[in-house]
Every structure is written in structure tokens, then in C-alpha cells.
Design a protein around this motif. Structure first.
Motif, short mmCIF file in Angstrom:
data_model
loop_
_atom_site.label_atom_id
_atom_site.label_comp_id
_atom_site.label_asym_id
_atom_site.label_seq_id
_atom_site.Cartn_x
_atom_site.Cartn_y
_atom_site.Cartn_z
N GLY A 49 59.19 8.57 49.05
CA GLY A 49 59.00 9.17 48.02
C GLY A 49 58.34 10.48 47.94
O GLY A 49 58.47 11.34 46.96
N LYS A 77 64.64 4.33 44.36
CA LYS A 77 63.55 5.56 44.99
C LYS A 77 62.35 5.45 44.25
O LYS A 77 61.57 4.47 44.17
CB LYS A 77 64.30 6.74 45.13
N LYS A 78 62.05 6.52 43.65
CA LYS A 78 60.62 6.73 42.90
C LYS A 78 60.52 5.69 41.70
O LYS A 78 59.43 5.52 41.55
CB LYS A 78 60.71 8.17 42.43
#
Length: 591
Positions: A117, A295-296
């Protein structure tokens, strides 16, 4: 004092640790904590197997802090005393949050979280600020130890006191064994090591032999016959694939909508699609989606669901291990897990540390042998949950899914990807004798996804799809709500109508087929040409060698020529009797 119970277990803890335990309301050590903490404080390595939700995190955090606090020398700004390796970002973040509660009272120790990240430069910047405890996922930590020259992490870990591998079996399941071995090779040998897991595997035993020195084995089970918490009530329901969604909607509405639910699906594509559908069908409930490809965004969704009093999280097995979410009332397994051990871990997201919880598994009639398999393999007994679904609700759910797909082509794409990914995952199931693709009613499966038409798949060859009822709609007329995406689609559609080619990537991907006889003939011709080239090359090599051998001559140097000239001159003088025989011999020998 309630904390006296910790001292009654012969565990002498420092005041900051005891005060934090009091603040967090952990008044009594669990069985796994009582077994592990003394062993680690005495300098032993431990390999721990304990049921999910038994308090393994504190079992390594408390001795970790005590070991670092009891060192006589003061810890330097950038000197690593402990490393905790976690298989997933979510679990690493959770451990970091619990540790930060303790570090509020311990000002001389700092922690750093190293997970995906952030960029490597951002991680290096944090390390330069200072750290004594690293919580990390294997990939990024291995990268910093092996490849990063901007900061000397190898020197900083020379004083390492404790290494913890949390959910160690999951680390190996995810393919981190090579990275773990690389990390172990970089760490000092004189350290304590703890392996913590809910299940033991052969691969884990190999890691124990490689990374631990004379380990103490700790196995904590609530009873001899069950591998899940005592207050976890396990159920199963038999339903056809085309009725699954209607069952879930009916179950949640009739149960209680103000509870906290987790629904597990087998693939990321299924999570993407069904989260969009369930958000509309269960509009009053807060519905969140989480999978490994987000992901983030994963961290934000995880934090949001943690603080919710009621709601629904649709997720993959990325949320199945070690994650502690407060007061989850029901865990629903929409799809059976890919491995038997994952079944236990999924169920373990509820009924944590003494609380009550419920788990429900949905199966079709052809999959009912899985009940006995789980009982024998994981020692988990499931009770049948009987239900009744009205036909109108099944039809309503189907119509909702199809209407959503017709309203936005993005949902149409998601539905098809989800159905294909589900079948592909089903084929790779660990229990292939129970979950057989040939026993799967693919027509009902596609109806369960609300598909408008049957997708093209090699798995459909020769299969009975009579139970699928296609929608009377031209799928080429379905448009994207996103104008730019729709503009690109229309260009491709026009090209396809004009040329018969959808887009260039497909043209390159597929080869034109040819008759077997032609294929065999061309193959033999290629082999003949290859042999001819080889013979020609060998014959040319032999010719070159002969040619070079003829050219080889004895090479004389300039000094040799000078000596030869002198010798000839002496011989001429001797013939002319200008010098005697003795003078000639003396001069010739000198030359």
C-alpha cells in the motif's frame, strides 16, 4: 484486584502491561496465554496450535513487550528487538492497533507497520524516524532485507529478541515459504521464535524444524472432540444453486436486520457482483465488500465494518484468518471454502474469546457428503437448518439481478465474470471427490447469478443446461452508464459488425485450427529442415577446422632472425679461414 488472576498464573508482568490489560478489560489469561507467555519469557521457542478466537495475539505481544522492557541496555532509536510477520495486511494492521494500546504507556519503544500500500521509499522514511518493533507482511520485509541499500536493516536486527510468525500455516498456504526462508537466513540465530496457528500442517512442521531451536509444542483445544469454540453454533442448509440468493435475503430479513453478518464467497468477482445486488435487495442494511484485489480501499472498508454496530460484509477468504471484528453474530458461507482448514477459520470470525456466535454453510444436494467430511476432518459437527422460501421471492431476486444488468452493462460484465470465476474455482476445490464439476447443475448455477445468456466456456461442452431460462433481450443493446466506456464499446461493436473481428487481442489470442494430417506433415517438414541445417552447420565446422590447420605455420621472432644472420656470417668466416675452428666454436656456442 482483578488483574491478580494474571499473577496467579506465575506470570510477573510490568506495570505498563498490567495497566493496559486492565484498560482493555482483559482481566484473565486464556489457556493459550497461560501456556505460551511463561515459555517465551523463559527463553524457549514455541510452536502453538490453538482454536481460532482463543487469544493468540496477546500470547505473543505480552512476552514480546516484557522481553524488550527487561533488557538492561536502553534500546537505540533504530534497533529492532522484535519482528511480527503476518500473512495479510488486515491482520498486520489489527496487531499494530493492539500493540499501540500498550505502547501508549511505554514511551521508549516504537513500532512500525510495513505492509503493501505504501512505497518502499515511504517505508524507509518511517524506519529512519526510528523503530524497535516491526509488524510486516513477508513480501515487503523480504524486499527491505534483501534489496534495500538505502537503509541498513540487516545491522538493525542484530539485537533481535523475538520473531513471531502469526497464522504460520496461512503464510505457507499463500506461497510465502521461499520469502520466509530468506527472512530467516537474514536473522540472528540467538533469538526466540514463536509460531502461532489454528491448524497444524506438514509444511508447518518443516518450518518448525528449520526456524526453531528445541521448540516447546503447545496445543490448546476447548474439548477433545471439537476444533471450533464451544460457544459457536454451526449449521448447514441444503438449497439449489438458483435459490441461494433468495435464501440469504429471506434468512437475514426473518432473522434480524440489526445484527452483524459476514458472507464468504469463493472469488473476488463473486464479491464484486453480489455486493452490488445485495445492496439493493437489503437496502436498509449497510452492505460492504472486501477482497484481496481492492488494495488501498481494503483498509478503509475493514475499519468501517469494525466500528459498525450492525451491517453486512461480503468478502473472500482474505478475511478468514486471525481478523478480530467485534460482535459478529453470523458467518454465512455462501460458497464452500477451498480447503477444509479454511472452513474452521471462516467460522472463527464469530464466537471469539468466550462470546457466542453462529455459522451457516450453504450446500446443494450433490454436496451433502461435505457434512460428514468436515466432522471427520475438522471435528466440527453441523446441524441442519430447515427453511422455507416462497417461489415469488426466488423469481423476484432473479428479476432484480436481470434488471440491474440491463440497466448498466457494467453489472452484466460483473455477472458473467462472477459465474465463470465460480466454476473455475469449483474445479480446483481440494475435496474434488465431493465437489465434482460433473455433478454441478450448471443451468441452475447460471440462474443463481441471474445471467441473461449462457457464457462461452469449455466446461459447458456436452453439458445439460435445460434448467437455464435465457432472458428475451438483445445483449448488444445493453449500454454502460459510463459514457466514455460506452463510446469505446460502440466503436468495437461497429468494427465487429463490419469485419467480424471484435478486437485485435482476441485475434492474436486464438490460432486457426487445421487438420491433423496437415499438422503432422508440417511438423515433419520442420524437423527435416532442422536436421538439414544441423548437418550443414557441422560440415561447415569441419571445413573451417581443416582450413585453419593448413594456415598454421611456425612463427619466428625478430631475435631468432638476428641469431640466424650471425650464425651464417660465422660459417662464411670459417670457410674463408678468417677465424680458427676454436674461435668459431666459442662464438657459435655463445650465439
Amino acid at each position: 484486584m482483578t488483574l491478580q488472576k494474571w499473577r496467579n498464573l506465575n506470570i510477573k508482568l510490568s506495570d505498563p502491561v498490567l495497566e493496559t490489560l486492565d484498560e482493555l478489560k482483559f482481566y484473565e489469561a486464556t489457556a493459550v496465554q497461560a501456556a505460551c507467555i511463561p515459555l517465551l519469557l523463559q527463553g524457549n521457542d514455541v510452536a502453538v496450535e490453538a482454536v481460532t478466537g482463543s487469544g493468540k495475539t496477546l500470547a505473543f505481544l505480552i512476552p514480546l513487550l516484557e522481553l524488550l522492557l527487561k533488557r538492561p541496555e536502553k534500546w537505540k532509536k533504530f534497533e529492532i528487538g522484535a519482528i511480527i510477520i503476518s500473512p495479510t495486511r488486515e491482520l498486520a494492521i489489527q496487531i499494530s492497533k493492539i500493540l499501540s494500546q500498550f505502547l501508549k504507556r511505554i514511551s521508549n519503544l516504537k513500532q512500525i507497520l510495513i505492509v503493501g500500500g505504501l512505497t518502499v521509499k515511504e517505508d524507509i522514511a518511517q524506519l529512519r524516524i526510528g523503530a524497535n518493533i516491526i509488524i510486516a507482511t513477508p513480501g515487503r520485509l523480504e524486499d527491505l532485507l534483501s534489496n534495500c541499500k538505502e537503509i541498513n536493516l540487516s545491522a538493525a536486527i542484530k539485537s533481535l529478541e523475538l520473531l513471531v510468525l502469526d497464522e504460520a500455516d496461512r503464510l505457507l498456504d499463500l506461497g510465502f515459504s521461499v520469502k520466509i526462508n530468506t527472512i530467516l537466513s537474514c536473522l540472528p540465530r540467538l533469538r526466540r521464535t514463536g509460531l502461532f496457528s489454528a491448524t497444524q500442517t506438514k509444511e508447518l512442521e518443516q518450518l518448525v524444524r528449520a526456524g526453531l531451536r528445541n521448540p516447546s509444542f503447545v496445543s490448546i483445544k476447548e474439548t477433545e472432540s471439537y476444533s471450533t469454540p464451544l460457544h459457536l453454533y454451526n449449521y448447514y442448509a441444503i438449497t439449489d444453486a438458483d435459490k441461494k440468493l433468495a435464501f440469504i435475503i429471506n434468512f437475514i430479513k426473518n432473522n434480524k436486520i440489526n445484527l452483524k453478518y459476514m458472507i464468504f464467497f469463493s472469488t473476488c468477482a463473486c464479491v464484486d457482483y453480489f455486493s452490488s445486488v445485495i445492496k439493493i435487495l437489503l437496502a436498509p442494511i449497510k452492505v460492504l465488500a472486501l477482497h484481496g484485489k481492492m488494495k488501498k480501499k481494503r483498509h478503509k472498508v475493514f475499519e468501517e465494518f469494525q466500528i459498525l454496530e450492525s451491517g453486512l460484509l461480503i468478502c473472500t477468504d482474505v478475511m478468514a484468518r486471525g481478523i478480530d471484528i467485534p460482535e459478529v453474530d453470523w458467518v454465512i458461507q455462501y460458497d464452500p471454502p477451498s480447503t477444509a482448514s479454511s472452513f474452521v477459520h471462516r467460522c472463527g470470525r464469530t464466537a471469539r474469546i468466550g462470546h457466542a456466535g453462529n455459522a451457516l454453510l450453504l450446500l446443494s444436494e450433490s454436496e451433502d457428503a461435505y457434512i460428514d467430511f468436515i466432522k471427520r476432518n475438522q471435528k466440527v459437527e453441523l446441524k441442519l437448518l430447515k427453511f422455507k422460501i416462497e417461489k415469488t421471492l426466488i423469481e423476484e431476486c432473479l428479476q432484480y439481478m436481470r434488471n440491474l444488468q440491463q440497466a448498466d452493462r457494467l453489472l452484466f460484465d460483473k455477472a458473467n465474470r462472477a459465474a465463470v470465476s465460480y466454476i473455475q474455482a469449483y474445479q480446483k476445490h481440494e475435496c474434488s471427490l465431493i465437489f465434482r464439476i460433473k455433478d454441478l447443475d450448471l443451468g441452475k448455477v447460471f440462474m443463481g447469478f441471474g445471467l441473461l445468456k449462457i457464457p462461452r466456456m469449455p466446461e459447458l461442452k456436452g453439458r445439460d443446461l435445460l434448467n437455464f431460462q435465457s432472458a428475451n433481450v438483445d445483449v448488444n443493446s445493453i449500454s454502460y452508464k459510463n459514457k466514455q466506456r460506452e463510446f469505446v464499446r460502440l466503436l468495437k461493436l461497429k468494427k465487429y459488425q463490419d469485419t467480424g473481428i471484435w478486437f485485435e487481442k482476441e485475434k492474436k489470442r486464438f490460432k486457426n485450427t487445421e487438420a491433423w494430417s496437415k499438422s503432422k506433415k508440417s511438423k515433419s517438414e520442420r524437423q527435416l529442415k532442422k536436421n538439414q541445417r544441423k548437418e550443414k552447420k557441422n560440415s561447415q565446422k569441419i571445413k573451417n577446422e581443416k582450413k585453419n590447420s593448413k594456415k598454421r605455420k611456425i612463427v619466428t621472432t625478430e631475435e631468432d632472425l638476428k641469431d640466424l644472420v650471425k650464425d651464417i656470417a660465422l660459417i662464411k668466416k670459417l670457410k674463408r679461414k678468417k677465424i680458427s675452428d676454436q674461435e668459431f666454436e666459442a662464438a657459435f656456442c655463445t650465439n
